[in-house]
Design a protein around this motif. Structure first.
Motif, PDB file in Angstrom:
ATOM      1  N   ALA A 124       0.847  -1.105  -0.011  1.00  0.00           N
ATOM      2  CA  ALA A 124       0.010  -0.192  -0.015  1.00  0.00           C
ATOM      3  C   ALA A 124       1.068   1.302  -0.007  1.00  0.00           C
ATOM      4  CB  ALA A 124      -0.933  -0.059   1.267  1.00  0.00           C
ATOM      5  N   LEU A 125       1.889   1.347   0.223  1.00  0.00           N
ATOM      6  CA  LEU A 125       2.934   2.210   0.036  1.00  0.00           C
ATOM      7  C   LEU A 125       3.552   2.559  -1.214  1.00  0.00           C
ATOM      8  CD1 LEU A 125       4.780   1.298   3.462  1.00  0.00           C
ATOM      9  CD2 LEU A 125       2.893   2.972   3.116  1.00  0.00           C
ATOM     10  N   PRO A 126       3.978   4.182  -1.409  1.00  0.00           N
ATOM     11  CA  PRO A 126       4.615   4.049  -2.673  1.00  0.00           C
ATOM     12  C   PRO A 126       5.816   3.320  -3.086  1.00  0.00           C
ATOM     13  CG  PRO A 126       4.173   6.241  -1.602  1.00  0.00           C
ATOM     14  CD  PRO A 126       3.876   4.966  -0.475  1.00  0.00           C
ATOM     15  N   GLN A 127       5.703   2.539  -4.201  1.00  0.00           N
ATOM     16  CA  GLN A 127       6.879   1.762  -4.636  1.00  0.00           C
ATOM     17  C   GLN A 127       8.187   2.050  -4.818  1.00  0.00           C
ATOM     18  OE1 GLN A 127       5.997  -2.004  -4.202  1.00  0.00           O
ATOM     19  NE2 GLN A 127       4.333  -0.840  -3.350  1.00  0.00           N
ATOM     20  N   ALA A 128       8.076   3.425  -5.262  1.00  0.00           N
ATOM     21  CA  ALA A 128       9.309   4.128  -5.637  1.00  0.00           C
ATOM     22  C   ALA A 128      10.258   4.557  -4.555  1.00  0.00           C
ATOM     23  CB  ALA A 128       9.058   5.506  -6.296  1.00  0.00           C
ATOM     24  N   ILE A 129       9.848   4.263  -3.248  1.00  0.00           N
ATOM     25  CA  ILE A 129      10.538   4.861  -2.024  1.00  0.00           C
ATOM     26  C   ILE A 129      11.575   3.546  -1.396  1.00  0.00           C
ATOM     27  CG2 ILE A 129      10.310   5.725   0.194  1.00  0.00           C
ATOM     28  CD1 ILE A 129       8.102   7.266  -0.634  1.00  0.00           C
ATOM     29  N   LEU A 130      10.898   2.627  -1.179  1.00  0.00           N
ATOM     30  CA  LEU A 130      11.603   1.430  -0.462  1.00  0.00           C
ATOM     31  C   LEU A 130      12.225   0.629  -1.628  1.00  0.00           C
ATOM     32  CD1 LEU A 130       9.135   0.637   2.523  1.00  0.00           C
ATOM     33  CD2 LEU A 130      11.349   2.304   2.616  1.00  0.00           C
ATOM     34  N   LYS A 131      13.438   0.987  -1.976  1.00  0.00           N
ATOM     35  CA  LYS A 131      13.850   0.272  -3.189  1.00  0.00           C
ATOM     36  C   LYS A 131      14.704  -0.880  -2.723  1.00  0.00           C
ATOM     37  CE  LYS A 131      14.491   4.468  -5.879  1.00  0.00           C
ATOM     38  NZ  LYS A 131      15.424   5.364  -6.604  1.00  0.00           N
ATOM     39  N   PRO A 132      14.641  -1.759  -3.641  1.00  0.00           N
ATOM     40  CA  PRO A 132      15.526  -3.200  -3.207  1.00  0.00           C
ATOM     41  C   PRO A 132      16.897  -3.022  -2.862  1.00  0.00           C
ATOM     42  CG  PRO A 132      14.129  -3.543  -5.140  1.00  0.00           C
ATOM     43  CD  PRO A 132      14.068  -2.197  -4.841  1.00  0.00           C
ATOM     44  N   ASP A 133      17.368  -1.881  -3.781  1.00  0.00           N
ATOM     45  CA  ASP A 133      18.910  -1.931  -3.406  1.00  0.00           C
ATOM     46  C   ASP A 133      19.172  -0.777  -2.524  1.00  0.00           C
ATOM     47  OD1 ASP A 133      17.742   0.568  -4.849  1.00  0.00           O
ATOM     48  OD2 ASP A 133      19.598   0.495  -6.102  1.00  0.00           O
ATOM     49  N   TYR A 134      18.257  -0.319  -1.689  1.00  0.00           N
ATOM     50  CA  TYR A 134      18.447   0.528  -0.525  1.00  0.00           C
ATOM     51  C   TYR A 134      18.942   1.805  -1.067  1.00  0.00           C
ATOM     52  CZ  TYR A 134      17.462  -4.015   1.604  1.00  0.00           C
ATOM     53  OH  TYR A 134      17.297  -5.336   2.030  1.00  0.00           O
ATOM     54  N   SER A 135      18.726   2.364  -2.032  1.00  0.00           N
ATOM     55  CA  SER A 135      19.218   3.682  -2.574  1.00  0.00           C
ATOM     56  C   SER A 135      18.128   4.701  -2.187  1.00  0.00           C
ATOM     57  CB  SER A 135      19.406   3.411  -4.115  1.00  0.00           C
ATOM     58  OG  SER A 135      18.144   3.339  -4.614  1.00  0.00           O
ATOM     59  N   ALA A 136      18.847   6.091  -2.256  1.00  0.00           N
ATOM     60  CA  ALA A 136      18.074   7.275  -1.728  1.00  0.00           C
ATOM     61  C   ALA A 136      17.347   7.815  -3.037  1.00  0.00           C
ATOM     62  CB  ALA A 136      19.131   8.226  -1.294  1.00  0.00           C
ATOM     63  N   SER A 137      16.498   8.466  -3.041  1.00  0.00           N
ATOM     64  CA  SER A 137      16.087   9.393  -4.181  1.00  0.00           C
ATOM     65  C   SER A 137      15.321  10.616  -3.455  1.00  0.00           C
ATOM     66  CB  SER A 137      14.874   8.586  -4.957  1.00  0.00           C
ATOM     67  OG  SER A 137      13.803   8.164  -3.587  1.00  0.00           O
ATOM     68  N   SER A 138      15.130  11.562  -4.682  1.00  0.00           N
ATOM     69  CA  SER A 138      14.300  12.745  -4.166  1.00  0.00           C
ATOM     70  C   SER A 138      12.795  12.633  -4.607  1.00  0.00           C
ATOM     71  CB  SER A 138      14.939  13.783  -4.986  1.00  0.00           C
ATOM     72  OG  SER A 138      16.555  14.036  -4.521  1.00  0.00           O
ATOM     73  N   PHE A 139      12.119  13.121  -3.946  1.00  0.00           N
ATOM     74  CA  PHE A 139      10.684  12.917  -3.988  1.00  0.00           C
ATOM     75  C   PHE A 139       9.810  13.843  -2.967  1.00  0.00           C
ATOM     76  CE2 PHE A 139      12.101   9.593  -1.459  1.00  0.00           C
ATOM     77  CZ  PHE A 139      11.103   9.680  -0.248  1.00  0.00           C
ATOM     78  N   LEU A 140       8.672  14.249  -3.129  1.00  0.00           N
ATOM     79  CA  LEU A 140       7.557  14.850  -2.347  1.00  0.00           C
ATOM     80  C   LEU A 140       6.473  13.662  -2.097  1.00  0.00           C
ATOM     81  CD1 LEU A 140       6.193  17.063  -0.625  1.00  0.00           C
ATOM     82  CD2 LEU A 140       5.270  17.707  -2.907  1.00  0.00           C
ATOM     83  N   THR A 141       6.338  13.373  -0.889  1.00  0.00           N
ATOM     84  CA  THR A 141       5.337  12.451  -0.437  1.00  0.00           C
ATOM     85  C   THR A 141       4.238  13.260   0.112  1.00  0.00           C
ATOM     86  OG1 THR A 141       6.716  10.487  -0.102  1.00  0.00           O
ATOM     87  CG2 THR A 141       4.530  10.355   0.801  1.00  0.00           C
ATOM     88  N   LEU A 142       3.116  13.040  -0.448  1.00  0.00           N
ATOM     89  CA  LEU A 142       1.716  13.756   0.291  1.00  0.00           C
ATOM     90  C   LEU A 142       0.944  12.610   0.798  1.00  0.00           C
ATOM     91  CD1 LEU A 142       1.006  16.717  -2.432  1.00  0.00           C
ATOM     92  CD2 LEU A 142       2.066  16.811  -0.420  1.00  0.00           C
ATOM     93  N   ALA A 143       0.668  12.892   2.054  1.00  0.00           N
ATOM     94  CA  ALA A 143      -0.233  11.720   2.678  1.00  0.00           C
ATOM     95  C   ALA A 143      -1.185  12.267   3.568  1.00  0.00           C
ATOM     96  CB  ALA A 143       0.593  10.679   3.128  1.00  0.00           C
TER      97      ALA A 143
END
Length: 324
Positions: A22-41
């Protein structure tokens, strides 16, 4: 037994229940890498839980993690208000906050890089500080800075009792996503991961022009995903249940007798995981009152469900504004 459903504040950083579908799939990545984003919840949908898991998942050998929560934001806002007053501006706290420019957000506050007041313009200090800090970390520490912002929905400058200062809140959130800051993110100087509340009447999406490079992610729940989440929690709890004393329910629908129309009508009003947790907390209390008088299987009655939901809805509303 450790009952996860009796912990309404399930988004603290000690939780082990992470329902990833149920969570945005782009955040918790399999390779544990960082990313830039805005999460609105919206409130109670798992924003802080997601932030905790994201923070823990980032590789410490690759990233220098800077966590900015309500405490750091509050200290900056208090200093901003005091500086405006010291400079002779005739204003109260609200109007002072209203007068900042789009890029006056001290993202590095609280991490040992204070901004000296009145030395130059505040925006120049902030942007230069960001740039120099990120370059220093890359060159000398061999790590990329990751700025993670959360907790704005707990700030006293924007939330007061049952009121939300929407105009000031929108200005602040937009300033933290100014084009100058986003440009530095696009230049790969650092990562910026922002977890902001979704509030009606506040539009932060328009502040970001390159949504392809800086995506806006949302957390959405419906009754199907909530029931799946409840099943997931029950399965985790069943692992620790005593096989000699307990007989596990196979799923959430069995527990609440969801097949009955009246039961389903009430359950379908549950809108977030936070409401579900409060519902389960009060449902346990309701069912315990009649534990000695019911026949097996021990499932909820319509009265149990109705009372638990009504109490949960009130509890969630009250805690929401107490937290503010």
């Amino acid at each position: 037994m450790n009952n996860h459903f009796t912990t309404p504040n399930a988004d603290n950083c000690t939780s082990t229940i992470i329902f990833k579908p149920a969570l945005p799939q782009a955040i918790l990545k399999p390779d544990y890498s960082a990313s830039s984003f805005l999460t609105l919840a919206p409130y109670g949908t798992g924003k802080t839980l997601l932030r905790c898991e994201y923070y823990k998942s980032l590789r410490p050998d690759t990233y220098f993690k800077v966590l900015i929560l309500n405490k750091e934001i509050d200290e900056y806002l208090q200093r901003f208000v005091e500086e405006k007053a010291m400079s002779g501006t005739d204003c109260d706290k609200e109007s002072c906050i209203m007068k900042w420019s789009s890029d006056e957000f001290a993202i590095v506050e609280g991490e040992g890089f204070p901004i000296k007041a009145f030395q130059t313009s505040l925006s120049n200090n902030v942007l230069n500080g960001l740039r120099h800090f990120a370059l220093f970390m890359k060159k000398h520490v061999k790590k990329t800075a990751v700025f993670i912002i959360d907790g704005i929905d707990e700030n006293r400058f924007f939330f007061n009792e049952n009121n939300v200062n929407k105009k000031s809140l929108e200005l602040f959130c937009r300033s933290s996503l100014s084009q100058e800051i986003i440009a530095m993110v696009m230049a790969h100087n650092f990562y910026l991961s922002v977890f902001y509340p979704k509030i009606d009447g506040i539009n932060m999406e328009h502040a970001i022009i390159r949504k392809d490079k800086f995506p806006i992610l949302v957390i959405k729940w419906n009754i199907k995903s909530l029931i799946n989440y409840a099943d997931y929690v029950l399965q985790e709890m069943n692992k620790n249940a005593s096989s000699s004393r307990c007989k596990s329910f196979t799923d959430f629908k069995t527990l609440v007798n969801y097949s009955k129309a009246g039961h389903a009508e009430i359950i379908n009003q549950i809108s977030t995981p936070r409401v579900l947790h409060y519902f389960m907390l009060h449902l346990i209390e309701e069912m315990n009152h009649c534990a000695n008088d019911v026949k097996e299987p021990f499932i909820a009655t319509k009265e149990n469900i109705y009372t638990a939901y009504e109490t949960a809805a009130k509890s969630t509303f009250k805690v929401h504004f107490i937290n503010k």
